[in-house]
Design an enzyme around this catalytic site. Sequence first.
Site, PDB file in Angstrom:
ATOM      1  N   LYS A 145      40.536  37.300  29.375  1.00 27.93           N
ATOM      2  CA  LYS A 145      40.186  35.944  29.805  1.00 27.93           C
ATOM      3  C   LYS A 145      40.344  35.005  28.627  1.00 27.93           C
ATOM      4  CE  LYS A 145      39.145  33.569  33.405  1.00 27.93           C
ATOM      5  NZ  LYS A 145      40.078  33.531  34.525  1.00 27.93           N
ATOM      6  N   SER A 182      43.167  33.032  38.545  1.00 24.97           N
ATOM      7  CA  SER A 182      41.715  32.909  38.496  1.00 24.97           C
ATOM      8  C   SER A 182      41.209  32.350  39.824  1.00 24.97           C
ATOM      9  CB  SER A 182      41.294  32.055  37.299  1.00 24.97           C
ATOM     10  OG  SER A 182      39.962  32.344  36.921  1.00 24.97           O
TER      11      SER A 182
END
Length: 597
Positions: free
Chosen positions: A195, A391
């Site tokens: 991430k 995402s």
Amino acid sequence: MNSFWKTVLAVIVGTLCVSIISCLFSTCVFVGMIASSSSSGAVSTKEGDVMLLKINGPVTEIPSSMPFSFDILEGFSKNQELSLRGYLNAIACAKADPNIAGIYLNTDGMMAAPATYEAIHDALVDFRASGKWVIAYNDNYGLGQYYVASAADSVYVNTIGEVSFDGMASVLVYPKALLDKLNIEMQVFRVGQFKSAVEPYMVEHISEANRLQVETYLRNIWDQMVKDIAASRNITEEALDSLANQAVSYMQPDQLIQTGLVDGMLYKSDVEKILLAKMGKDKLEKHAVTAAQLIKNYDKLFPETGEKIAVLYASGEIAGEAKGTDDDIYYETLIKDIRKIAEDEKVKACVLRVNSPGGSGFASEQIWKALMDLKAAGKPLVVSMGDYAASGGYYISCMADYIVAEPNTLTGSIGVFGVIPNYGGLATGKLGVNFEEVKTHDFGTLTTMRRATEAESAKIQQSIDSFYELFTKRCAEGRGMEQDSIKAIAGGRVWTGSDAVNIGLVDELGDLNTALTKAAEMAGITDGKYYRAVFPEAKSSYEVLLEMFDETKQDLTLRIVDHIIGSTPADREALKFIEHLKNADRIQARSFDAVVY
């Protein structure tokens, strides 16, 4: 006394100038609206005409909310910049119109992401397959601009122009050392080592995990582009890959010609002579129509027949609060369109066109629920992924009955993060400003002027972990996979569409038409006769102007500067980033910066 009268005179002149500018502005708006409404009819074409396809600025997924542009010297004029949808529709019109013999292509200044370049390239290849031709000319070619132009029969560049064909790179900015010097601490809470959206706040240099994912998707994008160029230019993939290490941008004209990347280095006027000879005409302006003009014939060339399929665009960052622009996906507005589609008995299926790097976790979940309700209403749902569906963009895609992505789509990035800045070190340590708290309970306040306590940090991380569990559960249920299998390919990692097919995140590689064909099939439309109903519906000039002056939705000054005086794409991105920081939800399902080449 002289100073007094100078001040009075300055005020009078200033007031007069503001009044004159306001009057001119109102007049230009009125004239622009009339011009916009009066130029919406179909245009006539003549046998042997050419379509001028100029793509000279940023290419957005959906049309701009501003129906006209402003020039200080020329006043208002019809906005000639089209969206991706507009350019593709214009190419489709040129293919369907028997009077259009070919396309004259110019991509100087074109800016887009990988999947958009790919989509326009493929549309031009399809156009040529119909027996028509394309001639391309640029003063200079950037890599993406050349990728699009390589689909042409002939590719020309200026006599002193250049072709940037030197591979791909991504420059990532890591400001942590600067933040440390300023005593600003970015408290990061995340799930997933890949991430990377918040990594620059955590470390000073790129992590091995982030380097791996960036190298992987850059290589995948490059390989797909080289494969397409090789097919169009009749050069081997190996030769093209080797060329990228030979500083093509700095080659002399004779060297550049020998590479086979271009067919000639000519002045624009000489290219237009070649174009006229191919057309068998004497003057270009008499036998040329622009893409913006030809697109007005779309409804005539592609009349509404058969069944109705909704195409719903979800483009931009997913926002938990209305910003008053078309740059974001405001969840309540999108949900209204989803419900409208669900309740329309004439709609047989829905294609959700996603082009989003994510955003608010809360908003993503609300959109997910509305789409589940759409499916429960008996409407097959197919997702078509554009440049990004990462995402939160993947969150609102995962429940679809079928997912289609471009090979160069960036998707996945299934992960969650939250960031709470701590400005206490700067305010107190450097500026001498103290902040004292008085509260009744332990969790009564969480301020950005101090560091979160261990108890507060634990609660925040717990909520991040909990949302990650929900995210991966949604993906597992939507894709028919075990949650552990999803977690094995999640962790915030970004995948290209070509890799996403192999790991089960995507069903098929293709474009919007591929998704439409699948939606028609799932709706039982066996004869292939259907038409698109596009959502959100286009706004009128009047509606756009009302939004411009709605100060409850945005800063009026910034809107006027952006739309009237004009600002660069970098300026707009900077303003958007600041606005997102001000309005961001606690939990973010957001991915990376845009990849533009």
